[in-house]
Scaffold this motif. Structure first.
Motif, short mmCIF file in Angstrom:
data_model
loop_
_atom_site.label_atom_id
_atom_site.label_comp_id
_atom_site.label_asym_id
_atom_site.label_seq_id
_atom_site.Cartn_x
_atom_site.Cartn_y
_atom_site.Cartn_z
N GLY A 1 21.99 74.47 45.91
CA GLY A 1 21.28 73.68 47.05
C GLY A 1 21.30 71.81 45.86
N TYR A 2 21.10 71.91 45.09
CA TYR A 2 21.38 70.74 44.02
C TYR A 2 21.95 69.20 44.69
N ALA B 1 20.48 71.71 28.15
CA ALA B 1 20.11 71.76 29.74
C ALA B 1 20.52 73.28 29.31
N TYR B 2 21.95 73.64 29.01
CA TYR B 2 22.52 75.10 29.16
C TYR B 2 21.54 75.41 27.64
N THR C 1 27.56 64.67 38.28
CA THR C 1 28.69 65.17 38.64
C THR C 1 28.73 66.93 37.38
N ALA C 2 27.62 66.58 36.38
CA ALA C 2 26.96 67.01 35.34
C ALA C 2 26.20 68.54 35.08
N PHE C 3 24.92 67.78 36.33
CA PHE C 3 23.83 68.93 36.45
C PHE C 3 24.82 69.88 38.67
N TRP C 4 25.26 69.62 38.40
CA TRP C 4 26.21 70.22 39.62
C TRP C 4 27.06 71.65 39.14
N LEU C 5 27.45 71.08 38.27
CA LEU C 5 28.21 72.32 37.19
C LEU C 5 27.79 73.62 36.91
#
Length: 360
Positions: A139-140, A298-299, A126-130
């Motif tokens: 394409g994640y 990450a951000y 969820t977190a990295f999809w956003l």
């Protein structure tokens, strides 16, 4: 299990996550910019480096308590890597930072790993999809084929299996500006159990759902009870609670096995796990404006790669964030300036304008 004990656990967890933040940035920066680095050895360092020796022909050499890491090329990757019961999350964090930069679309199957421990692979879905949506990286897809919980007295050869796909990104990453407080529009909980009956899921649901509904009408609980080919040998369960906005998430993961390994003599219940997950998620959301502190690595990394000036506001800063900033500047060559903008703080990131040259 008392709140004082919970606080001790989360202090230990946050210390480990900071080490992972630093390690993830250092290794990801090394591979992206193709430069040899020397890093300290932490709890998970060797597992991560072993993965990349198999994945893209990287190499490393241990010297005293440090490691000399030479990154492999971005145009050579293996589509399948079999490990030795290693923790997945430290490896996954690096791949999620650099997956867009390989010559071909990233498509890797990782076998014999522990998928659920300090952090949850379910929350990373969820977190990295956003995050990728915000930075227009396409394409994640993170697929859990078989999950595996950790227990230190079981050598689980029948470990976890995941597939990770990320489409290569052929243009510069855009700068981003997050200058106003995010609006949380929904709250969700993901409950996971493995090799257990459905009672554990039900008991956590009965605790967390009423609390969620007090916070928002848009509240839902999702559950996964894995007992067949989708489950490793070790029983376990966890609770993931998160609030979501357009920009990102605030979340908390509490894993029975992880806490049990920390408090070997303390008796606690699914109700404890669910309640403390919810409370700590609320604590995370109250401390910042845009996205969870656990996602800063990450951000900030993607903003550091971006073209031009990126900005976001935050409620408070601490020594951990200052250390993260120093590592980012050293690893990527970006410039980060923290300014006080009462009553808040503002971070300005001048990105390096990274471009995947293998796609030119």
């Amino acid at each position: 299990m008392e709140k004082s004990e919970l606080k001790e656990y989360f202090i230990k967890k946050n210390d480990l996550l900071l080490k992972l933040d630093i390690q993830s940035i250092e290794i990801a920066g090394s591979i992206l910019l193709q430069k040899t680095i020397e890093i300290e050895i932490s709890e998970f360092t060797i597992s991560v480096l072993e993965f990349f020796t198999k994945f893209n022909e990287s190499s490393y050499k241990i010297q005293n308590n440090r490691v000399l890491f030479k990154p492999g090329p971005l145009n050579k990757t293996n589509s399948k890597v079999i490990l030795n019961n290693d923790f997945l999350i430290p490896i996954l964090r690096v791949l999620l930072l650099i997956g867009h930069a390989f010559k071909n679309n990233l498509n890797v199957r990782i076998e014999n790993v522990i998928t659920n421990d300090l952090e949850s692979i379910d929350m990373y879905q969820t977190a990295f999809w956003l995050l990728f949506k915000n930075f227009n990286i396409q394409g994640y897809n993170l697929q859990i084929i078989r999950r595996a919980f950790y227990k230190n007295d079981i050598n689980e050869v029948n470990g976890g299996i995941i597939n990770l796909r990320i489409k290569k990104h052929s243009t510069e990453i855009e700068s981003k500006k997050y200058e106003s407080k995010t609006v949380l529009n929904k709250i969700r909980t993901i409950l996971v159990s493995s090799r257990l009956n459905s009672e554990f899921i039900k008991r956590m649901t009965d605790v967390v759902l009423p609390s969620m509904r007090q916070l928002s009408k848009n509240a839902k609980v999702f559950s996964q009870c894995c007992n067949k080919l989708d489950s490793g040998l070790c029983p376990g369960y966890e609770c993931n609670v998160y609030c979501e906005s357009r920009e990102g998430v605030f979340y908390e993961t509490l894993n029975y096995n992880s806490v049990k390994n920390f408090y070997k003599s303390i008796n606690y219940t699914p109700e404890n796990i669910a309640n403390f997950s919810f409370l700590n998620m609320m604590n995370s959301a109250s401390k910042q404006y845009i996205f969870d502190r656990k996602l800063y690595f990450a951000y900030l990394f993607y903003m550091g790669l971006g073209s031009g000036l990126s900005t976001f506001i935050l409620r408070e800063i601490d020594e951990d964030l200052n250390e993260l900033v120093k590592v980012l500047e050293k690893s990527l060559g970006c410039k980060i300036i923290i300014k006080q903008d009462r009553p808040n703080y503002k971070i300005n990131i001048i990105g390096i304008g990274y471009l995947n040259k293998s796609n030119i």
